[in-house]
Write an enzyme that holds these catalytic residues in place. Structure first.
Site, PDB file in Angstrom:
ATOM      1  N   ASN A  50       1.489  -5.769   4.222  1.00 20.21           N
ATOM      2  CA  ASN A  50       1.500  -5.955   2.772  1.00 20.21           C
ATOM      3  C   ASN A  50       2.825  -6.583   2.345  1.00 20.21           C
ATOM      4  O   ASN A  50       3.883  -6.309   2.931  1.00 20.21           O
ATOM      5  CB  ASN A  50       1.208  -4.657   2.011  1.00 20.21           C
ATOM      6  N   ILE A  51       2.742  -7.451   1.371  1.00 16.78           N
ATOM      7  CA  ILE A  51       3.904  -8.183   0.869  1.00 16.78           C
ATOM      8  C   ILE A  51       3.920  -8.003  -0.644  1.00 16.78           C
ATOM      9  O   ILE A  51       3.098  -8.606  -1.358  1.00 16.78           O
ATOM     10  CB  ILE A  51       3.823  -9.684   1.236  1.00 16.78           C
ATOM     11  N   GLU A  52       4.804  -7.127  -1.113  1.00 15.04           N
ATOM     12  CA  GLU A  52       4.818  -6.822  -2.546  1.00 15.04           C
ATOM     13  C   GLU A  52       5.648  -7.838  -3.314  1.00 15.04           C
ATOM     14  O   GLU A  52       6.369  -8.662  -2.738  1.00 15.04           O
ATOM     15  CB  GLU A  52       5.326  -5.387  -2.758  1.00 15.04           C
ATOM     16  N   CYS A  61      -2.103  -7.756  -0.019  1.00 15.90           N
ATOM     17  CA  CYS A  61      -2.371  -6.642   0.898  1.00 15.90           C
ATOM     18  C   CYS A  61      -2.304  -7.126   2.353  1.00 15.90           C
ATOM     19  O   CYS A  61      -2.478  -8.312   2.642  1.00 15.90           O
ATOM     20  CB  CYS A  61      -3.756  -6.068   0.659  1.00 15.90           C
ATOM     21  N   GLU A  63      -4.449  -6.703   4.742  1.00 14.90           N
ATOM     22  CA  GLU A  63      -5.712  -7.275   5.235  1.00 14.90           C
ATOM     23  C   GLU A  63      -5.812  -8.750   4.885  1.00 14.90           C
ATOM     24  O   GLU A  63      -6.222  -9.583   5.703  1.00 14.90           O
ATOM     25  CB  GLU A  63      -6.915  -6.533   4.619  1.00 14.90           C
ATOM     26  N   CYS A  95      -8.761  -2.427  -0.483  1.00 18.42           N
ATOM     27  CA  CYS A  95      -9.039  -2.578  -1.915  1.00 18.42           C
ATOM     28  C   CYS A  95     -10.240  -3.508  -2.109  1.00 18.42           C
ATOM     29  O   CYS A  95     -10.704  -4.177  -1.176  1.00 18.42           O
ATOM     30  CB  CYS A  95      -7.810  -3.100  -2.655  1.00 18.42           C
ATOM     31  N   CYS A  98      -9.740  -7.207  -1.108  1.00 14.68           N
ATOM     32  CA  CYS A  98      -9.740  -7.407   0.351  1.00 14.68           C
ATOM     33  C   CYS A  98     -11.146  -7.292   0.925  1.00 14.68           C
ATOM     34  O   CYS A  98     -11.516  -8.028   1.840  1.00 14.68           O
ATOM     35  CB  CYS A  98      -8.793  -6.418   1.030  1.00 14.68           C
TER      36      CYS A  98
HETATM   37  N1  THU Z   1      -2.305  -2.047   0.270  1.00 15.23           N
HETATM   38  C1  THU Z   1      -2.660  -2.751   1.397  1.00 15.23           C
HETATM   39  O1  THU Z   1      -1.876  -3.572   1.902  1.00 15.23           O
HETATM   40  N2  THU Z   1      -3.874  -2.508   1.936  1.00 15.23           N
HETATM   41  C2  THU Z   1      -4.701  -1.509   1.570  1.00 15.23           C
HETATM   42  O2  THU Z   1      -5.680  -1.257   2.224  1.00 15.23           O
HETATM   43  C3  THU Z   1      -4.397  -0.731   0.353  1.00 15.23           C
HETATM   44  C4  THU Z   1      -3.191  -1.140  -0.392  1.00 15.23           C
HETATM   45  C5  THU Z   1      -0.939  -2.204  -0.243  1.00 15.23           C
HETATM   46  C6  THU Z   1      -0.763  -3.021  -1.463  1.00 15.23           C
HETATM   47  C7  THU Z   1       0.544  -2.466  -1.997  1.00 15.23           C
HETATM   48  O3  THU Z   1       1.630  -3.107  -1.349  1.00 15.23           O
HETATM   49  C8  THU Z   1       0.543  -1.018  -1.578  1.00 15.23           C
HETATM   50  O4  THU Z   1      -0.407  -0.924  -0.547  1.00 15.23           O
HETATM   51  C9  THU Z   1       0.213  -0.040  -2.682  1.00 15.23           C
HETATM   52  O5  THU Z   1      -0.940  -0.402  -3.317  1.00 15.23           O
END
Ligand code: THU
Length: 138
Positions: A50-52, A61, A63, A95, A98
C-alpha cells in the site's frame, strides 16, 4: 470462503511473497502495512504494497499496486492472489475498488488468500468477494 492454515492453503509461497512486499509499505497515516502478490499463468509473480498519500483519497492499496505492476509488464491474466498484513492486524479483506480491479484480470473462481500475518487465513474465490461484478464487453 473457508478458514484455513497457511500450510494447507496451497499458496504458501505466494503468501510469503506478499509478506515480503509488505516491508515496503508506505503507510505513515494509518500505520497499517499491507502486501499483495499475484501470479500469472506462466508462474510469474508480481508484488505490491500500500502507498498512502497525504490527500488520503490518492492512496493505492497493495492489491492494486501488484495488479498494475503485472499489467504494465504485459500480463493480462492473474491466476491467484495473496494479501498479507502484520501479525495480528485487521484481516486485510480487499476493498471494493480492489475487488473490481481484480475482476478485470481474474476468473470468478480465482483463489484469493487473505492472511492476517498470525493465525487467521481465509481462502475465497473472487466471485464470492464480488458477485455480479460489472464487466464491459471488449
Ligand atoms: N489497504 C490495502 O492496501 N489493502 C487492503 O486490503 C485494505 C486496505 C490499505 C489502504 C490504506 O493504506 C490502509 O490499508 C488503511 O486503509
Amino acid at each position: 470462503m473457508i478458514k484455513i492454515s497457511i500450510e494447507d492453503c496451497g499458496y504458501k509461497n505466494l503468501v510469503e511473497n506478499a509478506k515480503a512486499a509488505m516491508e515496503n509499505a508506505y503507510c505513515p497515516y494509518s500505520g497499517y502495512r499491507v502486501g499483495a502478490a499475484v501470479v500469472t499463468p506462466n508462474g510469474s509473480v508480481y508484488t505490491g504494497c500500500n502507498i498512502e498519500n497525504g490527500s488520503y483519497g490518492a492512496t493505492n492499496c497493495a492489491e492494486r499496486t501488484a495488479v498494475f505492476k503485472a499489467v504494465s509488464e504485459g500480463e493480462r491474466k492473474i491466476t491467484a492472489v495473496a494479501i498479507c498484513t502484520d501479525e495480528g492486524g485487521e484481516t486485510p479483506f480487499p476493498c471494493g475498488i480492489c475487488r473490481q480491479v481484480l475482476s478485470e484480470f481474474c476468473e470468478p473462481d480465482t483463489p484469493v488468500i487473505i492472511y492476517d500475518g498470525e493465525d487467521t487465513c481465509y481462502s475465497a474465490e473472487l466471485a464470492e468477494l464480488l458477485p455480479y461484478s460489472f464487466q464491459f464487453d471488449k
